[in-house]
Design an enzyme around this catalytic site. Structure first.
Site, PDB file in Angstrom:
ATOM      1  N   ASP A 158      50.117 -28.906 -52.270  1.00  0.00           N
ATOM      2  CA  ASP A 158      48.810 -28.432 -51.825  1.00  0.00           C
ATOM      3  C   ASP A 158      48.524 -28.941 -50.416  1.00  0.00           C
ATOM      4  O   ASP A 158      49.222 -29.810 -49.893  1.00  0.00           O
ATOM      5  CB  ASP A 158      47.710 -28.802 -52.824  1.00  0.00           C
ATOM      6  CG  ASP A 158      46.833 -27.575 -53.095  1.00  0.00           C
ATOM      7  OD1 ASP A 158      46.682 -26.732 -52.190  1.00  0.00           O
ATOM      8  OD2 ASP A 158      46.329 -27.450 -54.221  1.00  0.00           O
ATOM      9  N   GLU A 159      47.525 -28.370 -49.785  1.00  0.00           N
ATOM     10  CA  GLU A 159      47.308 -28.597 -48.352  1.00  0.00           C
ATOM     11  C   GLU A 159      46.937 -30.032 -48.015  1.00  0.00           C
ATOM     12  O   GLU A 159      47.147 -30.470 -46.888  1.00  0.00           O
ATOM     13  CB  GLU A 159      46.252 -27.620 -47.805  1.00  0.00           C
ATOM     14  CG  GLU A 159      44.803 -27.916 -48.183  1.00  0.00           C
ATOM     15  CD  GLU A 159      44.451 -27.533 -49.619  1.00  0.00           C
ATOM     16  OE1 GLU A 159      45.277 -26.845 -50.257  1.00  0.00           O
ATOM     17  OE2 GLU A 159      43.379 -27.932 -50.102  1.00  0.00           O
ATOM     18  N   LYS A 217      54.908 -25.030 -54.324  1.00  0.00           N
ATOM     19  CA  LYS A 217      54.282 -25.440 -53.073  1.00  0.00           C
ATOM     20  C   LYS A 217      53.423 -26.673 -53.297  1.00  0.00           C
ATOM     21  O   LYS A 217      52.703 -26.765 -54.285  1.00  0.00           O
ATOM     22  CB  LYS A 217      53.397 -24.288 -52.582  1.00  0.00           C
ATOM     23  CG  LYS A 217      52.782 -24.480 -51.216  1.00  0.00           C
ATOM     24  CD  LYS A 217      51.932 -23.290 -50.812  1.00  0.00           C
ATOM     25  CE  LYS A 217      50.476 -23.466 -51.165  1.00  0.00           C
ATOM     26  NZ  LYS A 217      49.823 -24.670 -50.694  1.00  0.00           N
ATOM     27  N   LYS A 240      45.700 -30.734 -57.462  1.00  0.00           N
ATOM     28  CA  LYS A 240      46.173 -30.516 -56.103  1.00  0.00           C
ATOM     29  C   LYS A 240      46.575 -31.804 -55.408  1.00  0.00           C
ATOM     30  O   LYS A 240      47.367 -31.789 -54.479  1.00  0.00           O
ATOM     31  CB  LYS A 240      45.142 -29.748 -55.288  1.00  0.00           C
ATOM     32  CG  LYS A 240      43.851 -30.474 -55.019  1.00  0.00           C
ATOM     33  CD  LYS A 240      42.833 -29.520 -54.403  1.00  0.00           C
ATOM     34  CE  LYS A 240      43.335 -28.945 -53.096  1.00  0.00           C
ATOM     35  NZ  LYS A 240      42.555 -27.755 -52.698  1.00  0.00           N
ATOM     36  N   HIS A 256      49.997 -22.778 -44.060  1.00  0.00           N
ATOM     37  CA  HIS A 256      48.735 -22.847 -44.790  1.00  0.00           C
ATOM     38  C   HIS A 256      47.618 -22.850 -43.753  1.00  0.00           C
ATOM     39  O   HIS A 256      47.769 -23.410 -42.680  1.00  0.00           O
ATOM     40  CB  HIS A 256      48.697 -24.111 -45.649  1.00  0.00           C
ATOM     41  CG  HIS A 256      47.631 -24.092 -46.697  1.00  0.00           C
ATOM     42  ND1 HIS A 256      46.302 -24.198 -46.396  1.00  0.00           N
ATOM     43  CD2 HIS A 256      47.688 -23.961 -48.049  1.00  0.00           C
ATOM     44  CE1 HIS A 256      45.588 -24.149 -47.524  1.00  0.00           C
ATOM     45  NE2 HIS A 256      46.409 -23.997 -48.536  1.00  0.00           N
ATOM     46  N   ARG A 257      46.501 -22.218 -44.095  1.00  0.00           N
ATOM     47  CA  ARG A 257      45.434 -22.062 -43.093  1.00  0.00           C
ATOM     48  C   ARG A 257      44.185 -22.872 -43.419  1.00  0.00           C
ATOM     49  O   ARG A 257      43.079 -22.510 -42.995  1.00  0.00           O
ATOM     50  CB  ARG A 257      45.092 -20.582 -42.944  1.00  0.00           C
ATOM     51  CG  ARG A 257      44.672 -19.966 -44.259  1.00  0.00           C
ATOM     52  CD  ARG A 257      44.269 -18.494 -44.132  1.00  0.00           C
ATOM     53  NE  ARG A 257      43.710 -18.066 -45.406  1.00  0.00           N
ATOM     54  CZ  ARG A 257      42.895 -17.037 -45.573  1.00  0.00           C
ATOM     55  NH1 ARG A 257      42.557 -16.294 -44.531  1.00  0.00           N
ATOM     56  NH2 ARG A 257      42.408 -16.734 -46.754  1.00  0.00           N
ATOM     57  N   LYS A 304      39.304 -16.983 -55.504  1.00  0.00           N
ATOM     58  CA  LYS A 304      38.221 -17.923 -55.204  1.00  0.00           C
ATOM     59  C   LYS A 304      37.783 -17.927 -53.745  1.00  0.00           C
ATOM     60  O   LYS A 304      36.862 -18.645 -53.379  1.00  0.00           O
ATOM     61  CB  LYS A 304      38.611 -19.335 -55.666  1.00  0.00           C
ATOM     62  CG  LYS A 304      39.659 -20.037 -54.815  1.00  0.00           C
ATOM     63  CD  LYS A 304      39.978 -21.443 -55.344  1.00  0.00           C
ATOM     64  CE  LYS A 304      41.210 -22.002 -54.659  1.00  0.00           C
ATOM     65  NZ  LYS A 304      41.630 -23.316 -55.125  1.00  0.00           N
ATOM     66  N   SER A 339      46.766 -16.327 -52.012  1.00  0.00           N
ATOM     67  CA  SER A 339      46.595 -17.612 -52.686  1.00  0.00           C
ATOM     68  C   SER A 339      45.122 -17.975 -52.763  1.00  0.00           C
ATOM     69  O   SER A 339      44.362 -17.714 -51.833  1.00  0.00           O
ATOM     70  CB  SER A 339      47.361 -18.694 -51.912  1.00  0.00           C
ATOM     71  OG  SER A 339      47.388 -19.899 -52.632  1.00  0.00           O
ATOM     72  N   GLY A 340      44.710 -18.556 -53.882  1.00  0.00           N
ATOM     73  CA  GLY A 340      43.331 -19.002 -54.032  1.00  0.00           C
ATOM     74  C   GLY A 340      42.660 -18.361 -55.225  1.00  0.00           C
ATOM     75  O   GLY A 340      42.182 -17.235 -55.138  1.00  0.00           O
ATOM     76  N   GLY A 341      42.637 -19.069 -56.341  1.00  0.00           N
ATOM     77  CA  GLY A 341      41.932 -18.560 -57.518  1.00  0.00           C
ATOM     78  C   GLY A 341      42.638 -17.443 -58.248  1.00  0.00           C
ATOM     79  O   GLY A 341      41.994 -16.686 -58.978  1.00  0.00           O
ATOM     80  N   GLY A 346      47.796 -21.473 -58.825  1.00  0.00           N
ATOM     81  CA  GLY A 346      47.808 -22.896 -59.175  1.00  0.00           C
ATOM     82  C   GLY A 346      47.097 -23.057 -60.507  1.00  0.00           C
ATOM     83  O   GLY A 346      47.722 -23.086 -61.566  1.00  0.00           O
ATOM     84  N   GLY A 347      45.762 -23.081 -60.452  1.00  0.00           N
ATOM     85  CA  GLY A 347      44.963 -23.141 -61.675  1.00  0.00           C
ATOM     86  C   GLY A 347      45.316 -22.024 -62.644  1.00  0.00           C
ATOM     87  O   GLY A 347      45.290 -22.220 -63.868  1.00  0.00           O
ATOM     88  N   LYS A 381      49.324 -28.521 -59.462  1.00  0.00           N
ATOM     89  CA  LYS A 381      47.961 -28.975 -59.740  1.00  0.00           C
ATOM     90  C   LYS A 381      48.020 -30.093 -60.749  1.00  0.00           C
ATOM     91  O   LYS A 381      48.914 -30.095 -61.580  1.00  0.00           O
ATOM     92  CB  LYS A 381      47.098 -27.829 -60.295  1.00  0.00           C
ATOM     93  CG  LYS A 381      46.944 -26.640 -59.370  1.00  0.00           C
ATOM     94  CD  LYS A 381      45.963 -26.889 -58.252  1.00  0.00           C
ATOM     95  CE  LYS A 381      45.904 -25.685 -57.294  1.00  0.00           C
ATOM     96  NZ  LYS A 381      45.044 -25.867 -56.151  1.00  0.00           N
ATOM     97  N   HIS A 387      49.118 -17.563 -45.263  1.00  0.00           N
ATOM     98  CA  HIS A 387      48.028 -17.229 -46.174  1.00  0.00           C
ATOM     99  C   HIS A 387      47.072 -16.267 -45.477  1.00  0.00           C
ATOM    100  O   HIS A 387      46.639 -16.531 -44.355  1.00  0.00           O
ATOM    101  CB  HIS A 387      47.247 -18.490 -46.554  1.00  0.00           C
ATOM    102  CG  HIS A 387      48.001 -19.439 -47.427  1.00  0.00           C
ATOM    103  ND1 HIS A 387      47.435 -20.043 -48.522  1.00  0.00           N
ATOM    104  CD2 HIS A 387      49.286 -19.888 -47.375  1.00  0.00           C
ATOM    105  CE1 HIS A 387      48.327 -20.822 -49.107  1.00  0.00           C
ATOM    106  NE2 HIS A 387      49.453 -20.761 -48.427  1.00  0.00           N
TER     107      HIS A 387
END
Lengths: 409, 409
Positions: B176-177, B174, B150, B264-265, B304, B334-336, B358-359, B148, B297
């Site tokens: 980011d998408e 990783k 991202k 990744h989706r 999040k 993954s996500g938040g 990430g964050g 990040k 994922h």
């Protein structure tokens, strides 16, 4: 940067910005401003929390919500965020994670304006409407049929139905979206035999005919099939652009085959149908044109599919107007159509479109249905009502007796 | 055949049938039986009207609605309808036109069971969980971070952040998408420099590290990038499976690269989020496994993104159970996420998963966030509460002070 920092209502998007219009419903605990900021953040440089690894030069790449009107927001993205020639990357940004965020209840990407700088990195249509007109040497709407039953016919019967349609007035024969190369009707054999029938029909009628054979498959196999089509001398392929996906569609176009690309959109409505969520058909139409399909299904406004006339017109606009120097794409009306629809369709589409009827032809004898379609087109072009014309044209009469007349929704 | 003819509630699906479960809402003027028949017709051999070109042998290929329970229906399709090794063709059938039909208000493909005969035509995962375990030589959950911000970091900073994460306890870095090969961080240079940093981190820590570099692009470019990754000796690639599409994903797997494929989706929620329309994540997970991704994922149940725990567990089941001999796929949360989530995540996922923050890492100093993640994992594996553990581990304490503890929804 926090979500709020991605909102700048004083910002005026520049010519190098990619601009998205979204409609969104914030989640219960979120305001439209915060939800809008979350969308702009997650689709560009941000995440759910501020990060210490941020650099000043990254802030310049942040997307900006520059307009909020009710639940409609506009977001500007610096073009540097996007890799030239990479549709999947664009979508992973502006149509990626954001659909799954908790800050929103629903989100729809309604429109997408791509700056010239980025558009230039794509090929666009090789033929487009003008190129197709050159092949057919006529300016009237083109008549297509889909072989029915949509799947299951053996190659011999498939060819027979195609031939019957062509010699009785249909211009274009199309495979259905779920026919690729099943055992009962293998691709190579179908190509060879149907192409021969096409040549025969052309000789007998003195008219140009087309066969849109479905090459939908894994990328390498798809390219192999497309190459075989080119080698045989056929001018057309069709492909299911949603289920093959954007990478493969770009790859197909990049080969620069001497093949008109007919784009079927099977599966689009999983994305496009809900007016509050997903991606609009207009956006898909724009992307397909940028990549470079020559023809695209855009709905009918009548028939068996859900879209209303206004949406169909929007899709047509996306195919024909703007978008840098890209050639206009031929709209295709398909789905539940029959001869009785033709005058209404011409009112919606004008002359530059393809009308396809499957059941609307083959639920009569193919010969009768094909003749009736051509008669309906002739009547409409001469400004004679179908009812009137059917008095002296018995195939049209049979069709109208079966299906009735249709007025638009 | 009429729509009604596609309903046969006495039918028992055989081992060669592909079976779909749909949830649907009939349109105002339609009954559930008629709507169900319409779905089965349009996704197999039928259309809106009976056709004269139908042959007896085609009727044998018709799909059958064999169960209707409320708004849930089950449809069996003879395997002959599908081309082996062609995911787009399968989807053009059972997830194609049907989403757009007027007979329904909404339609969701909830589950998909593919017969062995057809499964065999796909590759499945090359590595799967066991193969990944061999690379890392550990059975604990793996810790990942997403660089990040991202997108926007220059290559040098990108590498620095990656290195910081690795040497402070993170296993996997990783992209980011939406990072592919933009001017500020070109693919080739990023690969070379980040791979070197990875090797350095491995030497310094004595642990195996991984770099999941994003190869999302048009098919040929994607293959070129994947090949470059293999050549450099890196074991991993990542790819945005929804935005590249199924043809390209099959093509990628078909190369049989010595590369773990991290899927990744991004964009899935445009299809999966509305519980009444679209395609379930479970179906996407099954298809991805059949094609042969190694990691996917699947949501978090916290963080999040929108999905609830039950959905996440269903997705995990699709990745790990059944599906012929295909190897189990590693689920990715993954996500938040942040260190405070780890005990809860282990309760949901068990040991076999990757947790990515990430964050949750970089909003502290990357070093501190990475150490805190590893401490949280150590605490959870030792059965000590984070609160307790943080008394003697200051990085975890800093993280918990920032983010707090988290209980599941």
């Amino acid at each position: 940067m926090r979500y709020e920092d991605y909102v700048d209502l004083g910002y005026k998007p520049g010519k190098d910005d990619l601009v998205c219009e979204f409609v969104l419903e914030p989640a219960g605990n979120s305001s439209i401003e915060r939800a809008a900021g979350a969308i702009a953040a997650e689709s560009s440089t941000g995440t759910w929390t501020e990060v210490k690894t941020e650099k000043k030069y990254v802030r310049k790449l942040a997307a900006k919500v520059f307009k909020i009107e009710g639940k409609r927001i506009n977001v500007a993205y610096p073009v540097e965020l996007f890799e030239p020639g990479n549709i999947p990357q664009i979508l992973s940004s502006v149509a990626g994670n954001i659909f799954g965020m908790k800050e929103i209840k629903s989100l729809r990407l309604v429109d997408l304006t791509i700056p010239e700088k980025l558009l230039k990195s794509f090929k666009g249509p090789k033929y487009g409407i003008k190129g197709i007109r050159k092949i057919f040497r006529t300016n009237r709407p083109l008549l297509g049929t889909i072989i029915k039953p949509k799947i299951g016919l053996r190659t011999e019967e498939h060819v027979k139905v195609a031939y019957e349609a062509w010699v009785n007035g249909i211009d274009i024969v199309k495979d259905d979206e779920n026919l690729s190369s099943q055992n009962f009707n293998k691709f190579e054999k179908r190509l060879e035999k149907t192409f021969k029938a096409k040549e025969k029909a052309e000789k007998e009628t003195g008219e140009k005919k087309a066969y849109m054979i479905n090459v939908t498959a894994e990328t390498q196999e798809m390219l192999k099939r497309a190459k075989a089509v080119e080698n045989v001398g056929n001018e057309y392929i069709m492909v299911d652009i949603i289920t093959i996906g954007w990478s493969a569609l770009q790859t197909l176009r990049n080969q620069d085959f001497n093949l008109v690309i007919h784009a079927h959109r099977a599966g689009h409505a999983a994305l496009t149908r809900n007016s509050k969520h997903g991606i609009s058909m207009k956006v898909i139409a724009k992307l397909a044109r940028i990549v470079g399909v020559d023809q695209l299904h855009v709905g009918t406004g009548v028939g068996k599919m859900f879209e209303k006339k206004e949406e169909v017109l929007e899709n047509c606009k996306a195919l024909k107007e703007g978008l840098w120097k890209f050639k206009p794409v031929m709209p295709v009306a398909s789905g539940g159509l029959h001869p009785g629809h033709i005058p209404q369709l011409i009112k919606v589409f004008g002359n530059d479109f393809i009308v396809q009827a499957g059941g609307g032809i083959h639920s009569l004898q193919t010969r009768i249905g094909a003749i009736a379609m051509r008669q309906a087109l002739d009547a409409a072009l001469e400004g004679i009502s179908l009812q009137e014309y059917s008095k002296t044209h018995k195939e049209l009469k049979l069709a109208l007796n079966k299906f009735g007349f249709v007025s638009s929704r």
